[in-house]
Design a protein around this motif. Sequence first.
Motif, short mmCIF file in Angstrom:
data_model
loop_
_atom_site.label_atom_id
_atom_site.label_comp_id
_atom_site.label_asym_id
_atom_site.label_seq_id
_atom_site.Cartn_x
_atom_site.Cartn_y
_atom_site.Cartn_z
N ARG A 165 -12.40 -7.49 -10.43
CA ARG A 165 -12.80 -8.62 -9.60
C ARG A 165 -14.00 -8.23 -8.73
N LEU A 185 -11.02 -5.03 -7.07
CA LEU A 185 -9.66 -4.94 -7.59
C LEU A 185 -9.69 -4.92 -9.13
N GLY A 223 -6.10 -1.23 -6.36
CA GLY A 223 -7.15 -1.39 -5.36
C GLY A 223 -7.39 -0.10 -4.60
N GLN A 272 -8.03 -2.89 -0.44
CA GLN A 272 -8.55 -4.24 -0.21
C GLN A 272 -7.51 -5.14 0.50
N VAL A 273 -8.03 -5.94 1.43
CA VAL A 273 -7.21 -6.94 2.10
C VAL A 273 -7.94 -8.28 2.04
N ARG A 274 -7.20 -9.37 2.26
CA ARG A 274 -7.88 -10.68 2.20
C ARG A 274 -8.62 -11.00 3.47
N HIS A 275 -8.05 -10.58 4.60
CA HIS A 275 -8.70 -10.88 5.88
C HIS A 275 -8.88 -9.58 6.66
N ARG A 329 -9.57 -6.76 9.27
CA ARG A 329 -9.46 -6.79 10.73
C ARG A 329 -10.85 -6.80 11.35
N LEU A 332 -4.89 3.05 5.44
CA LEU A 332 -4.93 2.03 4.40
C LEU A 332 -3.61 1.25 4.39
N LEU A 366 -1.61 0.70 6.79
CA LEU A 366 -1.55 -0.18 7.95
C LEU A 366 -2.40 -1.44 7.72
N ASP A 367 -3.56 -1.27 7.09
CA ASP A 367 -4.37 -2.44 6.73
C ASP A 367 -3.57 -3.40 5.84
N LEU A 368 -2.90 -2.85 4.85
CA LEU A 368 -2.14 -3.70 3.92
C LEU A 368 -1.00 -4.40 4.65
N ILE A 389 -0.80 -5.18 7.93
CA ILE A 389 -1.30 -6.21 8.84
C ILE A 389 -1.74 -7.44 8.05
N ASP A 390 -2.50 -7.21 6.98
CA ASP A 390 -2.97 -8.34 6.17
C ASP A 390 -1.79 -9.07 5.53
N SER A 397 -1.84 -12.29 8.00
CA SER A 397 -3.01 -13.13 7.73
C SER A 397 -2.61 -14.56 7.43
N ALA A 404 -3.32 -2.37 -2.61
CA ALA A 404 -4.00 -3.65 -2.37
C ALA A 404 -3.00 -4.61 -1.72
N SER A 405 -3.52 -5.57 -0.98
CA SER A 405 -2.67 -6.48 -0.21
C SER A 405 -1.90 -7.44 -1.11
N ARG A 429 -1.35 -10.28 -0.50
CA ARG A 429 -1.97 -11.60 -0.34
C ARG A 429 -2.94 -11.92 -1.48
N PHE A 430 -3.24 -10.93 -2.33
CA PHE A 430 -4.06 -11.21 -3.51
C PHE A 430 -3.24 -11.78 -4.66
N ASP A 487 -2.29 -14.41 -6.23
CA ASP A 487 -2.73 -15.81 -6.17
C ASP A 487 -3.65 -16.01 -7.37
N GLY A 538 -6.31 -17.78 -7.94
CA GLY A 538 -7.74 -17.67 -7.69
C GLY A 538 -8.15 -16.22 -7.52
N GLU A 539 -7.41 -15.47 -6.69
CA GLU A 539 -7.76 -14.08 -6.40
C GLU A 539 -7.63 -13.18 -7.63
#
Lengths: 418, 418
Positions: free
Chosen positions: A101, A105, A409, A412-415, A417, B239, B241-243, B245-246, B250, B366-367, B369-370, B372, B374-375
């Motif tokens: 992607r 990803l 990945g 990667q996150v969608r939003h 910080r 990393l 922690l990013d996943l 939080i997202d 999000s 990877a989060s 939240r992907f 989906d 579209g993602e």
Amino acid sequence: MSEIRSLALACREAVPTIAALDSAAKATLLRDMATALEARCDDVLAANARDMAAAAAKGVQGAMLDRLRLDAARVAGIAAALREVAELPDPVGQVTRRETRPNGLTVERVRIPLGVIAMIYEARPNVTADAAALCLKAGNAVILRGGSEAIHSNTAIATALHEALHAHGLPAATVTLVEDLRRDTMVELLQLTDIVDLAIPRGGEGLIRFVAEHARVPVIKHYKGVCHLYVDRAADLDLALDLLIDGKTSRPGVCNALETLLVHRDVAADFLPRAAQALRERGVEWRGDAASRALVPDMHAASEDDYAAEFLDLILAVRVVDDLDEAIAHIRRYGSDHTEVIATRDEAAAQRFVQAVRSAVVMVNASSRFSDGGELGLGAEIGISTTRLHAYGPMGAESLTVERFVVHGEGQVRHPRT
Amino acid sequence: MSEIRSLALACREAVPTIAALDSAAKATLLRDMATALEARCDDVLAANARDMAAAAAKGVQGAMLDRLRLDAARVAGIAAALREVAELPDPVGQVTRRETRPNGLTVERVRIPLGVIAMIYEARPNVTADAAALCLKAGNAVILRGGSEAIHSNTAIATALHEALHAHGLPAATVTLVEDLRRDTMVELLQLTDIVDLAIPRGGEGLIRFVAEHARVPVIKHYKGVCHLYVDRAADLDLALDLLIDGKTSRPGVCNALETLLVHRDVAADFLPRAAQALRERGVEWRGDAASRALVPDMHAASEDDYAAEFLDLILAVRVVDDLDEAIAHIRRYGSDHTEVIATRDEAAAQRFVQAVRSAVVMVNASSRFSDGGELGLGAEIGISTTRLHAYGPMGAESLTVERFVVHGEGQVRHPRT
């Protein structure tokens, strides 16, 4: 907890183990099952003799009794089929697509087993081994619910399969044979939506309708094969006659045999008398519309029911059609979504036929009798689906898997910080 | 014949026409639908105002009322989505495999439309256009059964879609909106096994369970998304922690949001207090086991139900696990087969997680939240399947087709005449 639920749960608990086996281990397991079955041949034949005696005492005879019968050659055939499945490619783990992607990803589609498959079948004891083999090949656990006529044969075959499972350190529940054959128990099995991923009924239309009506788990089925041959205006009539003879007479009792012949009016006078003669020599009874009967005077009249019938016998329904569109409309109305054939040298007509006919298998200038997993390159067949979902047409090991998403990945996150 | 059966039959009769349209014609149709919708924007908003007033009078409020609400921007968004679907690749006619058999037969697997798809959904009026667009893209006719709260909005949107169908000379029944919203009528629709090829429910778990329980036609569904993040011993904790939080914050109200955090005991002391702090700042409530609570003292105790819950809210269930196997066992026990994530730098651990976890989508670093359509590159999404059959995970236009067999020969038969 009911006994069938507890059996099914044990089968489901075996899923992670069988699903995790690599291709080589599964192939060895299947070969060892073949060897175990051969070693137990005498036991299997003794068990089959009990089933045969009970069936004969109940008045079963003819083709029905023959389906139940095993002998040393048939047991050897079942073992050979297990070895053939061992050699097939393993669908599990196949990466069917891979895409990176824009965000980096990596998205893969990977085949995984379905999980627990319930096979519901009737008199043929070979299904016990055949179905188990294909399910295991694709990493699934299987619940086998055969017919009461074959219970001793099925149990003896399952015992051999269990020996091989045991030798590989695998739970016997991986291949679970249901011994309680009450209809209520089958219905309960078919409603275990939290355990059973798929039910596949194999047998007569009565059994299949019963399963379809009572199941709450997904079912893949086909009721019948009302296969058509359309002889186009632009057909090679010798070729069309070959397809007709092969389709109707090479094995009339199977679902990919032809049941209805549609002939374009422009070639009917040329084709029908010749075809009628050739098929009459092979004992085929014709049932036709007025236009056909004008050309072949001693033909019976076809009823509406004849056009919807799966004769499974040396009977052929015939109709003269005005054009390709009328042939397509006839197939839409009476067809069973199984297999249709067009004989034509006109590529545009062939394309239009293929596009407009929505059956699982469409043949151009080839016999309907090729509508079979082995003939179409699947290696072995667990059934034929006329359900337009998941699998449509002959189903092999691949149809006992599903594609899922595996994504790699680097955080990667969608939003992100802020 | 009942009214719903007669509606559904008319829809089925529209199948050959929509199935036969080429890709360019379908794209133009979808773009014209977008234009028609924009032209009717005032009508759609007036209809929506009636729905909103009725809903408010019945005491509907908050997120529920917001889902129902349209404004000019949202209508423009629906039109834009139609144009996006117009630009997607057309799955129909794709040849996914081609093989020549030893006897010279060419066997192709070709994607065809499913036929008639019944969409059952609740308050969001955009589904009327979105679902119709994806179904049409894949050559299907569609029966839309929305919620009673949105009936005027849905009818106004359908009117715009019908204008475009009419301008293209296509039957209005290609997109059939059910206006009789009685439950009995929906049940009858879901049991039209000879007409409807697939039902897709979208909405709350109650609606989906109702559809699954009453349908006799095939259903693809997902009940809920209980998505897990497993922070491995070898994770990059920043990393991870990013996943976290997202995944949790999000958009907590959607099915691909995280609900449970599993942390390897070796990194729990390092990760949990830091993560708790970061999530507390974002208003997340934690519910953990004893080991987590020893590290983050003000955490609530997690109940058994918390681990099975789809909170759809700023609540997170937490558990410290001894190792990867315990994480996998937890997910097998409490998971919903939707989406699971592992954070790790250990490739072997990642592989083992991917292999052992049977969910529709598995993410490595990877989060969630992907998860989906579209993602993941499907372009648009008609739903997410956690049914391990046909489609598993996000479903795009391709999931609204099935592969069938097209065979070309030169007169091959199985049993040549002797």
